[in-house]
Design an enzyme around this catalytic site. Structure first.
Site, PDB file in Angstrom:
ATOM      1  N   GLY A  10       0.839  -1.197   0.000  1.00 52.34           N
ATOM      2  CA  GLY A  10       0.000   0.000   0.000  1.00 52.34           C
ATOM      3  C   GLY A  10       0.877   1.252   0.000  1.00 52.34           C
ATOM      4  O   GLY A  10       2.071   1.219  -0.307  1.00 52.34           O
ATOM      5  N   LEU A  12       1.886   3.333   2.529  1.00 48.89           N
ATOM      6  CA  LEU A  12       2.981   3.342   3.501  1.00 48.89           C
ATOM      7  C   LEU A  12       3.984   2.237   3.190  1.00 48.89           C
ATOM      8  O   LEU A  12       5.205   2.460   3.252  1.00 48.89           O
ATOM      9  CB  LEU A  12       2.415   3.165   4.921  1.00 48.89           C
ATOM     10  CG  LEU A  12       3.450   2.992   6.027  1.00 48.89           C
ATOM     11  CD1 LEU A  12       4.378   4.207   6.108  1.00 48.89           C
ATOM     12  CD2 LEU A  12       2.764   2.770   7.377  1.00 48.89           C
ATOM     13  N   ALA A  59      -4.944  -2.688   6.389  1.00 48.85           N
ATOM     14  CA  ALA A  59      -6.094  -2.034   7.015  1.00 48.85           C
ATOM     15  C   ALA A  59      -7.300  -2.060   6.093  1.00 48.85           C
ATOM     16  O   ALA A  59      -7.174  -2.051   4.875  1.00 48.85           O
ATOM     17  CB  ALA A  59      -5.756  -0.584   7.357  1.00 48.85           C
ATOM     18  N   THR A 100      -4.187   5.059  13.878  1.00 47.27           N
ATOM     19  CA  THR A 100      -4.768   6.278  13.299  1.00 47.27           C
ATOM     20  C   THR A 100      -5.206   7.287  14.349  1.00 47.27           C
ATOM     21  O   THR A 100      -5.505   6.924  15.488  1.00 47.27           O
ATOM     22  CB  THR A 100      -5.993   5.861  12.448  1.00 47.27           C
ATOM     23  OG1 THR A 100      -6.709   7.026  12.053  1.00 47.27           O
ATOM     24  CG2 THR A 100      -6.950   4.985  13.233  1.00 47.27           C
ATOM     25  N   ASP A 101      -5.307   8.538  13.922  1.00 46.72           N
ATOM     26  CA  ASP A 101      -5.881   9.605  14.751  1.00 46.72           C
ATOM     27  C   ASP A 101      -7.371   9.377  15.011  1.00 46.72           C
ATOM     28  O   ASP A 101      -7.935   9.959  15.936  1.00 46.72           O
ATOM     29  CB  ASP A 101      -5.683  10.969  14.074  1.00 46.72           C
ATOM     30  CG  ASP A 101      -6.205  11.006  12.641  1.00 46.72           C
ATOM     31  OD1 ASP A 101      -6.172   9.962  11.961  1.00 46.72           O
ATOM     32  OD2 ASP A 101      -6.644  12.084  12.190  1.00 46.72           O
ATOM     33  N   TYR A 124     -14.681   2.644  12.027  1.00 43.31           N
ATOM     34  CA  TYR A 124     -13.248   2.513  11.706  1.00 43.31           C
ATOM     35  C   TYR A 124     -12.398   2.786  12.952  1.00 43.31           C
ATOM     36  O   TYR A 124     -11.502   2.003  13.291  1.00 43.31           O
ATOM     37  CB  TYR A 124     -12.885   3.480  10.576  1.00 43.31           C
ATOM     38  CG  TYR A 124     -11.399   3.599  10.319  1.00 43.31           C
ATOM     39  CD1 TYR A 124     -10.645   2.467   9.994  1.00 43.31           C
ATOM     40  CD2 TYR A 124     -10.744   4.826  10.414  1.00 43.31           C
ATOM     41  CE1 TYR A 124      -9.269   2.573   9.766  1.00 43.31           C
ATOM     42  CE2 TYR A 124      -9.384   4.939  10.179  1.00 43.31           C
ATOM     43  CZ  TYR A 124      -8.645   3.816   9.858  1.00 43.31           C
ATOM     44  OH  TYR A 124      -7.298   3.902   9.644  1.00 43.31           O
ATOM     45  N   LYS A 128      -9.849   0.221  15.019  1.00 46.25           N
ATOM     46  CA  LYS A 128      -8.406   0.469  15.169  1.00 46.25           C
ATOM     47  C   LYS A 128      -8.031   0.582  16.657  1.00 46.25           C
ATOM     48  O   LYS A 128      -6.963   0.115  17.068  1.00 46.25           O
ATOM     49  CB  LYS A 128      -7.997   1.739  14.414  1.00 46.25           C
ATOM     50  CG  LYS A 128      -8.127   1.641  12.898  1.00 46.25           C
ATOM     51  CD  LYS A 128      -7.168   0.644  12.249  1.00 46.25           C
ATOM     52  CE  LYS A 128      -5.766   1.154  12.106  1.00 46.25           C
ATOM     53  NZ  LYS A 128      -4.933   0.293  11.213  1.00 46.25           N
TER      54      LYS A 128
END
Ligand SMILES: NC(=O)c1ccc[n+]([C@@H]2O[C@H](COP(=O)([O-])OP(=O)(O)OC[C@H]3O[C@@H](n4cnc5c(N)ncnc54)[C@H](OP(=O)(O)O)[C@@H]3O)[C@@H](O)[C@H]2O)c1
Length: 297
Positions: A10, A12, A59, A100-101, A124, A128
């Site tokens: 992906g 990243l 993810a 993630t934020d 989501y 996470k």
């Protein structure tokens, strides 16, 4: 080091592969070879590769799709995270989970520390946050690395592109572009995240949660303005408010990095600097993946 990355093809993962060149060996099985929802396949690959570090960048992160299919989202982001972390721990490898934020509700305006308690407001984010906890339980000493609003040259395969390319494509078509100005976050270059994650692993020091974001913060509208300003592109850009019918997203999900310096990392470059580099290196391509500006984060 020998590293194994799930989700390694992906956005990243592609930058991780570049960052590893000449420094480390990185093995990146395709999803068809090692789906994180398949414990047997995950264990087999970890056993074959015998990595020192296992990075889970896989993810299910289309926010709308997570709302409509929570079971699938939990399967990849939470149970899959546990599966990968356990397989790594069983082989004595170090675990890294990319998060993630969106684990935060965004109600505050000061940004979030690594020690703040997650309180997600969409499926989501819940999956996470669950993934983070399961990784910590399944692989004590694991690294949980949170990022926010990633942009990298490969584009996010799960979301169908990245925000920078979406903005430039819409401007090139002469479209009116309206972007939310009531959500603030920490835009992060996947190139910088990959390099900083490797530095952290090389230091051998980090465990627990890290916020490996670029320095500074902005709204999506400000980011769009910066993209057009730096690229020297004329665009019909206007701000808009988040709409009640949209899946809720945190208003302020700025991630504060208070730990990386103590682990020996240099200060993170600003998001503007990272964006400037991205745009300088960018080659226009007709086949770039493009996603809607309403579908970011
Ligand atoms: N993108 C962002 O804005 C953002 C922001 C904050 C945090 N993050 C986190 O950062 C990480 C990397 O994001 P990214 O932008 O690099 O995402 P990406 O480009 O969508 O890459 C995700 C990778 O995971 C793979 N994958 C999906 N489901 C899988 C499964 N069941 N088993 C194995 N592999 C699977 C995908 O493979 P296929 O392409 O074959 O499906 C893809 O290679 C994720 O953990 C994400 O939650 C992303």
């Amino acid at each position: 080091m020998r590293l194994l990355a799930f989700g390694g093809w992906g956005q990243l993962g592609t930058d991780l592969a570049r960052a590893c060149q000449g420094r480390h060996e990185l093995v990146r099985p395709r999803r068809g070879e090692a789906d994180v929802t398949d414990p047997g396949a995950v264990r087999r690959v970890v056993g074959e590769v015998r990595p020192e570090v296992v990075i889970n960048a896989a993810a299910f992160h289309k926010v709308e799709a997570c709302e409509s299919d929570p079971a699938a989202a939990f399967g990849v982001n939470a149970v899959g995270a546990w599966t990968v972390a356990r397989a790594a721990a069983e082989r004595g490898a170090r675990s890294v989970y990319v998060s993630t934020d969106y684990v935060f509700d965004g109600a505050g305006e000061a940004g979030y520390l690594e020690t703040d308690s997650p309180r997600p407001i969409n499926v989501y984010g819940v999956t996470k946050a669950a993934g983070e906890r399961l990784v910590e339980l399944g692989a004590p000493g694991a690294l949980v690395v949170r990022a926010s609003g990633l942009f990298g040259h490969a584009g996010s395969s799960g979301k169908g592109g990245n925000f920078v390319e979406s903005m430039l494509a819409m401007a090139s078509r002469g479209e009116a572009i309206s972007v939310v100005d009531d959500r603030t976050f920490s835009p992060t270059s996947s190139h910088d995240l990959a390099h900083r994650l490797l530095l952290l692993l090389e230091s051998g020091r980090g465990s627990g949660i890290y916020h490996l974001v670029n320095a500074g913060s902005c709204s999506w509208f400000e980011l769009a303005g910066a993209i057009f300003g730096i690229a020297g592109v004329e665009a019909d850009l206007s701000p808009r408010a988040s709409r009640p019918e949209e899946v809720p997203r945190p208003r302020c999900s700025v991630l504060l990095d208070t730990r990386s310096e103590a682990a020996g990392l240099p200060p993170a470059p600003s998001w503007r600097d990272a964006l400037r580099r991205y745009l300088t290196e960018r080659k226009p391509r007709a086949d770039r993946m493009v996603t809607s500006p309403d579908r970011q984060g």
